[in-house]
Design a protein around this motif. Sequence first.
Motif, short mmCIF file in Angstrom:
data_model
loop_
_atom_site.label_atom_id
_atom_site.label_comp_id
_atom_site.label_asym_id
_atom_site.label_seq_id
_atom_site.Cartn_x
_atom_site.Cartn_y
_atom_site.Cartn_z
N VAL A 47 1.79 -12.74 -15.38
CA VAL A 47 1.61 -12.22 -14.03
C VAL A 47 0.48 -11.19 -14.03
O VAL A 47 -0.02 -10.79 -15.08
CB VAL A 47 2.90 -11.54 -13.49
N MET A 48 0.11 -10.78 -12.83
CA MET A 48 -0.86 -9.69 -12.64
C MET A 48 -0.31 -8.76 -11.58
O MET A 48 0.37 -9.19 -10.62
CB MET A 48 -2.21 -10.23 -12.18
N TRP A 49 -0.59 -7.44 -11.73
CA TRP A 49 -0.34 -6.54 -10.62
C TRP A 49 -1.27 -6.96 -9.49
O TRP A 49 -2.46 -7.19 -9.70
CB TRP A 49 -0.63 -5.09 -11.01
N LEU A 50 -0.73 -7.06 -8.28
CA LEU A 50 -1.49 -7.54 -7.13
C LEU A 50 -1.97 -6.35 -6.30
O LEU A 50 -1.18 -5.64 -5.67
CB LEU A 50 -0.60 -8.46 -6.28
N ALA A 51 -3.27 -6.11 -6.34
CA ALA A 51 -3.85 -4.97 -5.63
C ALA A 51 -3.86 -5.19 -4.12
O ALA A 51 -3.74 -6.32 -3.64
CB ALA A 51 -5.27 -4.73 -6.13
N LEU A 52 -4.00 -4.09 -3.39
CA LEU A 52 -4.21 -4.11 -1.95
C LEU A 52 -5.61 -3.60 -1.65
O LEU A 52 -6.18 -2.85 -2.43
CB LEU A 52 -3.21 -3.19 -1.23
N GLU A 53 -6.15 -4.01 -0.51
CA GLU A 53 -7.31 -3.31 0.01
C GLU A 53 -6.90 -1.87 0.28
O GLU A 53 -5.78 -1.61 0.74
CB GLU A 53 -7.81 -3.97 1.30
N GLU A 54 -7.76 -0.92 0.00
CA GLU A 54 -7.40 0.48 0.18
C GLU A 54 -6.94 0.74 1.62
O GLU A 54 -6.03 1.54 1.86
CB GLU A 54 -8.59 1.38 -0.17
N SER A 55 -7.52 0.05 2.56
CA SER A 55 -7.18 0.25 3.97
C SER A 55 -5.79 -0.28 4.33
O SER A 55 -5.26 0.04 5.40
CB SER A 55 -8.22 -0.43 4.87
N SER A 56 -5.19 -1.09 3.44
CA SER A 56 -3.87 -1.66 3.71
C SER A 56 -2.73 -0.81 3.14
O SER A 56 -1.56 -1.07 3.43
CB SER A 56 -3.77 -3.07 3.13
N VAL A 57 -3.06 0.18 2.32
CA VAL A 57 -2.03 1.03 1.72
C VAL A 57 -1.36 1.87 2.81
O VAL A 57 -2.02 2.35 3.74
CB VAL A 57 -2.65 1.94 0.63
N TYR B 158 -5.56 -0.53 -6.30
CA TYR B 158 -4.70 0.14 -5.32
C TYR B 158 -3.42 -0.66 -5.16
O TYR B 158 -3.43 -1.77 -4.63
CB TYR B 158 -5.41 0.28 -3.97
N LEU B 159 -2.32 -0.11 -5.66
CA LEU B 159 -1.04 -0.76 -5.48
C LEU B 159 -0.43 -0.34 -4.14
O LEU B 159 -0.97 0.52 -3.45
CB LEU B 159 -0.10 -0.38 -6.64
N ALA B 160 0.69 -0.91 -3.80
CA ALA B 160 1.32 -0.58 -2.52
C ALA B 160 2.06 0.75 -2.58
O ALA B 160 2.52 1.26 -1.55
CB ALA B 160 2.30 -1.68 -2.12
N PHE B 161 2.16 1.33 -3.78
CA PHE B 161 2.93 2.54 -3.98
C PHE B 161 2.20 3.50 -4.92
O PHE B 161 1.52 3.06 -5.84
CB PHE B 161 4.30 2.23 -4.60
N LYS B 162 2.43 4.79 -4.72
CA LYS B 162 2.05 5.77 -5.73
C LYS B 162 3.10 5.75 -6.83
O LYS B 162 4.26 5.40 -6.60
CB LYS B 162 2.01 7.18 -5.11
N ALA B 163 2.69 6.14 -8.04
CA ALA B 163 3.67 6.32 -9.10
C ALA B 163 4.59 7.48 -8.71
O ALA B 163 4.12 8.55 -8.32
CB ALA B 163 2.99 6.62 -10.43
N SER B 164 5.89 7.26 -8.79
CA SER B 164 6.84 8.24 -8.27
C SER B 164 7.42 9.13 -9.36
O SER B 164 7.67 8.68 -10.48
CB SER B 164 7.99 7.52 -7.56
N ASP B 165 7.63 10.40 -9.03
CA ASP B 165 8.42 11.27 -9.88
C ASP B 165 9.89 10.86 -9.74
O ASP B 165 10.36 10.59 -8.63
CB ASP B 165 8.29 12.73 -9.44
N ILE B 166 10.60 10.84 -10.86
CA ILE B 166 12.03 10.57 -10.86
C ILE B 166 12.73 11.87 -11.25
O ILE B 166 12.56 12.36 -12.37
CB ILE B 166 12.38 9.43 -11.83
N LEU B 167 13.47 12.44 -10.32
CA LEU B 167 14.04 13.77 -10.49
C LEU B 167 15.52 13.80 -10.14
O LEU B 167 16.06 12.84 -9.58
CB LEU B 167 13.31 14.79 -9.60
#
Length: 411
Positions: free
Chosen positions: A292-302, A331-340
Amino acid sequence: MSVRKNSRRMCLWLVGLAVTALFATACGGNESDTDTTTTVAEADDVSTTTTVAEADDVSTTTTVAEGEAPSTADSETTMPGEGVSVRMARGNWSAGYLQARIYHDLLEELGYDVTDPSDLELPPSSAYISMAEGEFDFWPNSWVQLHGVFLNGTLTDGTRVRDHVSTIGSEMIEAGLQGFLTNKSLVEEHGITTIDDILNSPELVAIYDAADTTPGDGIIQLLGCPTGWGCQVTIEETIQIAGWDNIEQIEVGTYDPLIAEAVARADDGKPFIVYSWTPSSYLTKLRPGDNVMWLALEESSVHDGSISPELDQRGAPAAIELDKCTADPCYLAFKASDILVAANNDFLANNPAAEKLLELVQISVVDVTLQNVRYDGGENTEEDVARHAAEWIAENREQVDEWLTEARAAA
């Protein structure tokens, strides 16, 4: 090759993936400078640096009594939690079970009487409201960049959840790399660089649509998140913000069946788009750069926060190698999240030793990932999870005792 050797090779490959996740977005600052009790609004400023030991040194075979972690603490050590009952919960996804059990066991070492994490398993949409209303005291499964929308929920008295609940500590900073995955073979055959490429091409829409459960309707089914998760809301809002009218998120109640569907399609060479994340064992089956590949978004679609400001996912692109993502920058659909940890404010105020412990504990994303692989490989009973947590505590005994000493001093 033996099953054991094959499993270890997979684990070592996943260690490398976990390292990538740690640096998916820009990290900065010194851990000692971090204010460890944060509101969601402040959480984006929390930063840390994690160093991963050489993979061959990672051990998962420490032998300890099931459900116990040996302690070097003196028998006369103070027990600030003695006589205090603590109600905890955990998220309804197995990738968070280890963390929940670790916190459970460490609080018990301080003398607290803590409910079993498996007694109360909740989705985020109900967990935060229940925590705010005092139905339980804490859980360690807050994905800060996704759960802000739930912390903004309103209680019957008109106050917001965030008025009663805080995130605390730095359990795993920027550990939650997440996004969409699709077939590597299709990416290479059709020169796909973003999900927008797919949705703007009638030919590609038809190819993906043909593999869906409702083929021929011109709508691609995105294998997404269960109702009640922050990613489910974020995906729905991203579809609206990006103006995608030929893709829909589907779910079947729980996440694992969707992953099983994606894995089956990957094995059969059938098209799919699926949401996934780290730390988890899912990426040992759907392997970026391999099948598989990580599927990027256009920056304007984030997601730009225009619907729910708390879910704004804009920021630096993920630091993923070009052979694992369809575009550079990625550009993924999400930022990397802190898990707290998230906890009820009254509980924190009334239990300074517990508050200090929750501030101090940090868990390596690599350790969680490796445990997830073991869990997915069949070590998946509550007894297994208790043993995994006890092993982790034993392997980190020196650091754990330092945390416990500081927590006792705070009482």
